[in-house]
Design a protein around this motif. Structure first.
Motif, PDB file in Angstrom:
ATOM      1  N   ASN A 108       0.819  -1.218   0.000  1.00 26.68           N
ATOM      2  CA  ASN A 108       0.000   0.000   0.000  1.00 26.68           C
ATOM      3  C   ASN A 108       0.850   1.264   0.000  1.00 26.68           C
ATOM      4  O   ASN A 108       0.435   2.296   0.510  1.00 26.68           O
ATOM      5  N   ARG A 109       2.027   1.156  -0.573  1.00 25.98           N
ATOM      6  CA  ARG A 109       2.919   2.325  -0.574  1.00 25.98           C
ATOM      7  C   ARG A 109       3.085   2.862  -1.990  1.00 25.98           C
ATOM      8  O   ARG A 109       3.195   2.093  -2.940  1.00 25.98           O
ATOM      9  N   ASP A 110       3.142   4.203  -2.113  1.00 25.12           N
ATOM     10  CA  ASP A 110       3.399   4.806  -3.421  1.00 25.12           C
ATOM     11  C   ASP A 110       4.879   4.688  -3.757  1.00 25.12           C
ATOM     12  O   ASP A 110       5.252   4.383  -4.881  1.00 25.12           O
TER      13      ASP A 110
END
Ligand code: ZN
Length: 310
Positions: A108-110
């Motif tokens: 869930n990380r950019d």
């Protein structure tokens, strides 16, 4: 009563030490301080990974460092980089450890987390040369004598990988006179690990090492085999210091016996100030059992620094 600080996520560098029987997960800071950690049992890959991810799910990570039992592929750019290789732990064989963990931690990380990865022995050595018994050294080794035997090596300031990583736990031993033990290594029988690991001690004497404290013959023989291994390492890699760790070293009579036997094996062939001061040449790890997790922490710190440079 709610407190803003209590609700804030713990922030720092993520560290994972995957061991054969237990796994440590931690968050630390740039000075090497472990701010929080948990110990979980190493079971199957699926279960163990799920517990690791559960620990990190409420942590705010800058980067991650991972160290693992071996053999493991530490060759960056290899198709199997980060995979566990031909371990006797069947469930872990060929398990894509690094990919599984980094994919999940990045889900869930950019921006992808910088990740550092190495063997447990190299990681422990890295922590010891950064914060422990080997500060300032460019050429040092870490020898772990636990359930198995592992070597971490630093040469010219860099952790040694070469074609894969050092496997000095499996160098050939000369069997001591009068010893009829067949050795415990499934691949080589009487190699270093097969003769001197914690597993070999238990197989040879029928009891775990910690129950043999009052048997001097156990430790006299153990010291001879460990000294053979160390002499080979000294003669091959010429380290400035040998740092020792692992459960078998908890036997306090062992280290003085090892030093005495190393001096005898070298037999004045090498005359250096290091070998003349053997008590400060072959030393116990200074980080009191946290050298592994702190090594993973240092890998995380270095991975973040490398990412910022690029
Ligand atoms: Zn072996």
């Amino acid at each position: 009563m709610s407190n803003e600080l209590e609700n804030e996520k713990l922030s720092g560098y993520g560290a994972i030490e995957l061991g054969g029987t237990r796994t440590i997960c931690a968050v630390g800071d740039a000075s090497g301080l472990v701010l929080n950690q948990t110990v979980i049992e190493t079971t199957t890959p699926d279960e163990t990974v799920a517990k690791i991810l559960d620990y990190f799910k409420d942590k705010d990570l800058k980067s991650v460092g991972i160290i693992s039992f071996g053999p493991v592929d530490v060759r960056q750019g290899s198709a199997t980089y980060g995979d566990i290789l031909n371990t006797p732990k069947i469930a872990w064989r060929k398990f894509p450890l690094l990919k599984t963990l980094t994919d999940a931690l990045n889900a869930n990380r950019d921006e992808k987390l910088p990740v550092g990865f190495d063997t447990d022995a190299n990681g422990s050595l890295l922590a010891e040369v950064t914060w422990g018994a080997g500060v300032g050294l460019n050429d040092a080794v870490y020898v772990k004598v636990g359930k198995g035997i592992g070597l971490g090596a630093m040469v010219n300031g860099k952790l040694l990988h070469g074609m894969l990583h050092a496997e000095a736990g499996h160098i050939k031993m000369s069997v001591e006179a009068g010893d009829d033990f067949k050795g415990d290594c499934p691949s080589h029988g009487t190699c270093f690990e097969g003769m001197a690991s914690g597993s070999a001690i238990a197989a040879r004497w029928g009891k775990p090492a910690r129950e043999l404290n009052d048997k001097p013959e156990v430790w006299e023989l153990e010291a001879k085999y460990i000294a053979q291994g160390l002499a080979d390492i000294i003669l091959t890699l010429s380290p400035q210091k040998i740092i020792m760790g692992g459960g078998v070293l908890h036997q306090k009579e062992l280290l003085p016996l090892i030093r005495k036997n190393v001096v005898e094996y070298i037999n004045n062939y090498i005359d250096t100030k290091e070998l003349r001061n053997i008590n400060s040449y072959i030393v116990p790890a200074a980080l009191n059992g946290s050298q592994g997790i702190k090594g993973a922490l240092k890998l995380a710190i270095s991975a973040e620094e490398a990412a910022m440079r690029n």
